[in-house]
Scaffold this active site. Structure first.
Site, PDB file in Angstrom:
ATOM      1  CG  ASP A 242      54.769  96.911  29.126  1.00  0.00           C
ATOM      2  OD1 ASP A 242      53.551  97.143  28.232  1.00  0.00           O
ATOM      3  OD2 ASP A 242      55.275  97.713  29.783  1.00  0.00           O
TER       4      ASP A 242
ATOM      5  CG  ASP B 217      47.789  63.727  29.312  1.00  0.00           C
ATOM      6  OD1 ASP B 217      49.121  63.881  28.486  1.00  0.00           O
ATOM      7  OD2 ASP B 217      46.610  63.744  28.681  1.00  0.00           O
TER       8      ASP B 217
ATOM      9  CG  HIS C  83      38.849  60.476  26.165  1.00  0.00           C
ATOM     10  ND1 HIS C  83      39.818  59.635  25.658  1.00  0.00           N
ATOM     11  CD2 HIS C  83      38.991  60.511  27.586  1.00  0.00           C
ATOM     12  CE1 HIS C  83      40.432  59.218  26.668  1.00  0.00           C
ATOM     13  NE2 HIS C  83      39.984  59.599  27.863  1.00  0.00           N
TER      14      HIS C  83
ATOM     15  CG  HIS D 278      44.855  67.407  20.077  1.00  0.00           C
ATOM     16  ND1 HIS D 278      43.690  67.553  20.779  1.00  0.00           N
ATOM     17  CD2 HIS D 278      45.539  66.434  20.852  1.00  0.00           C
ATOM     18  CE1 HIS D 278      43.829  67.075  21.729  1.00  0.00           C
ATOM     19  NE2 HIS D 278      44.639  66.393  22.260  1.00  0.00           N
TER      20      HIS D 278
ATOM     21  NE  ARG E 101      44.575  60.938  29.371  1.00  0.00           N
ATOM     22  CZ  ARG E 101      43.992  61.920  30.134  1.00  0.00           C
ATOM     23  NH1 ARG E 101      42.819  61.741  30.371  1.00  0.00           N
ATOM     24  NH2 ARG E 101      44.496  63.032  30.364  1.00  0.00           N
TER      25      ARG E 101
ATOM     26  CD  GLU F  72      48.116  60.521  25.626  1.00  0.00           C
ATOM     27  OE1 GLU F  72      48.243  61.356  26.510  1.00  0.00           O
ATOM     28  OE2 GLU F  72      47.791  61.018  24.581  1.00  0.00           O
TER      29      GLU F  72
END
Ligand code: GLY
Ligand code: MN
Ligand code: MN
Length: 436
Positions: free
Chosen positions: A36, A257, A347, A358, A402, A404
């Protein structure tokens, strides 16, 4: 966004569509989580882009030049009993008064009304394949008209992908869209700062995630734009790590991220910092290579440069850095040509950013990388991910980094929307030391 923004977008679409056309766009279905319980509803980005209307079970129909109104919104009828359980519905009156529809009908009337609207049109703008159950209905309406051709009824002879048409509009951000994206980026930057101030060895990754979500919600961003990645040590080497359920270790790096969604617009920021507040020498060496690569890539973001130039700049700096540290061996130009860096950088350097993290929009036009133009927003996010390959000295192992940022292309260059999130080694270390 205001009613005026949505109206302008529908007008832009109608200008592209031309006469004797119709556009049909169903909203996203509700997704069930378990029995539910449903996932929080988040409408289709293109649907919201045109309407600002966020109820499920709704369909936008746009018919340029229709004398009785060009913008029709099919949606649920008002129903007090259902509203007591599941919440407010705009109903047909609300669709017109609050959302600017020229006309509105109950969603249950769609099968009766749609064939009549399709009749006599030359082109139908509709995206096949996104919602198979709706495709079936569309095919049914078109067949119904084809079968009635002897009665002089004419059905559209061309189906044009509506999403692609809207995607090209969405690629160029208006002033109000940039304002929303700037805000989402600002809130997200504050969340990254908060995570840096909070992080200590021994915490669980999800406890850091909780700080991020708190900062988002406190600042009117009800949801992250995508599940936050909070990966300590080796988890930072998993590109889409979202389990976030390990303890943070003293000498590890933490890769986060995370980006907020504000008024349907996404931020997408990554920062990597030491769990204990101080980078080790190997960590610092690798980190600064990624940072230099990111800065070089951001410098390439300007009108007239093509989409791949930031990636090419990042790859050149990363490869040279790996060569200098002895992690790659050979001649720089050959290593770049052979893509030897891919073992550690697998990547690409970014993607469009907007209502979807994206975001939509073609990257190539006529087979060539697209030229950057003012109003586009993209991420710049190089990284290095060193797991535990045998041929690599152990001191580099399990280092995932990374960095970004979200970058707006301006008339003269670029503007980094996420610049409030620190990324220099000294700034991060000072911020974390101050928080202790
Ligand atoms: N957060 C997803 C990405 O960086 O592409
Ligand atoms: Mn990201
Ligand atoms: Mn990204």
């Amino acid at each position: 966004m205001t009613k005026k923004d949505f109206l302008r977008r529908r007008q832009d679409l109608m200008d592209i569509m031309g006469p004797d056309t119709i556009a049909i766009l169903p909203n996203a279905p509700i997704a069930n989580r378990n029995r539910d319980v449903d996932y929080n509803y988040r409408g289709d980005s293109n649907f919201h882009y045109l309407s600002g209307f966020d109820e499920p079970e709704s369909v936008i129909v746009i018919v340029p030049g229709r004398p009785h109104g060009e913008y029709l919104l099919f949606c649920r009828e008002k129903d007090l009993a259902k509203e007591i359980w599941d919440g407010y519905r705009a109903g047909q009156e609300g669709a017109i008064d609050l959302y600017g529809a020229d006309d509105s009908y109950p969603i249950t009337d769609l099968d009766d009304i749609l064939p009549g609207l399709l009749e006599g049109k030359e082109k139908a703008f509709y995206t096949m394949g996104k919602l198979p159950s709706f495709d079936q209905r569309m095919v049914g309406w078109l067949n119904h008209l084809r079968n009635a051709s002897r009665q002089g009824k004419h059905s559209p002879t061309e189906i044009i992908e509506l999403d692609h048409t809207l995607n090209e509009l969405r690629l160029f951000k208006s002033k109000s869209e940039i304002k929303a994206m700037r805000y989402a980026a600002d809130v997200s930057a504050q969340a990254h700062i908060r995570a840096m101030q909070f992080t200590q060895p021994g915490q669980w990754e999800y406890q850091v995630e909780a700080e991020i979500i708190h900062e988002f919600m406190k600042n009117d961003c009800r949801s992250p734009a995508y599940p936050s990645i909070v990966g300590g040590g080796e988890n930072g080497c998993i590109l889409h790590y979202i389990e976030n359920n390990h303890r943070l270790k003293n000498n590890d790096l933490l890769l986060i991220d995370a980006g907020a969604e504000y008024d349907y617009y996404a931020a997408d920021i990554t920062r990597t910092f030491p769990v204990n507040g101080t980078f080790s020498n190997p960590q610092k060496a690798l980190y600064n290579i990624v940072l230099d690569a990111q800065k070089a890539a951001i410098e390439e973001v300007k009108p007239g440069n093509h989409w791949n130039q930031p990636h090419e700049a990042a790859v050149a700096v990363l490869t040279e850095g790996l060569l200098n540290l002895g992690l790659l061996k050979g001649k720089l130009s050959k290593l770049i040509k052979k893509e030897s860096y891919r073992e550690f950088y697998m990547h690409r350097t970014g993607h469009w950013l907007g209502m979807d993290v994206h975001d939509v929009g073609d990257y190539k036009v006529g087979g060539q990388w697209r030229e950057l133009e003012a109003g586009m927003v993209l991420t710049v996010e190089p990284g290095l991910y060193i797991r535990d390959p045998e041929h690599i000295d152990k001191k580099w192992h399990f280092t995932g980094i990374r960095i970004e940022d979200d970058v707006l292309v301006t008339k003269i260059g670029h503007d980094v929307l996420s610049k409030a999130a620190p990324k220099e080694v000294d700034d991060i270390e000072a911020l974390m030391a101050e928080a202790k």
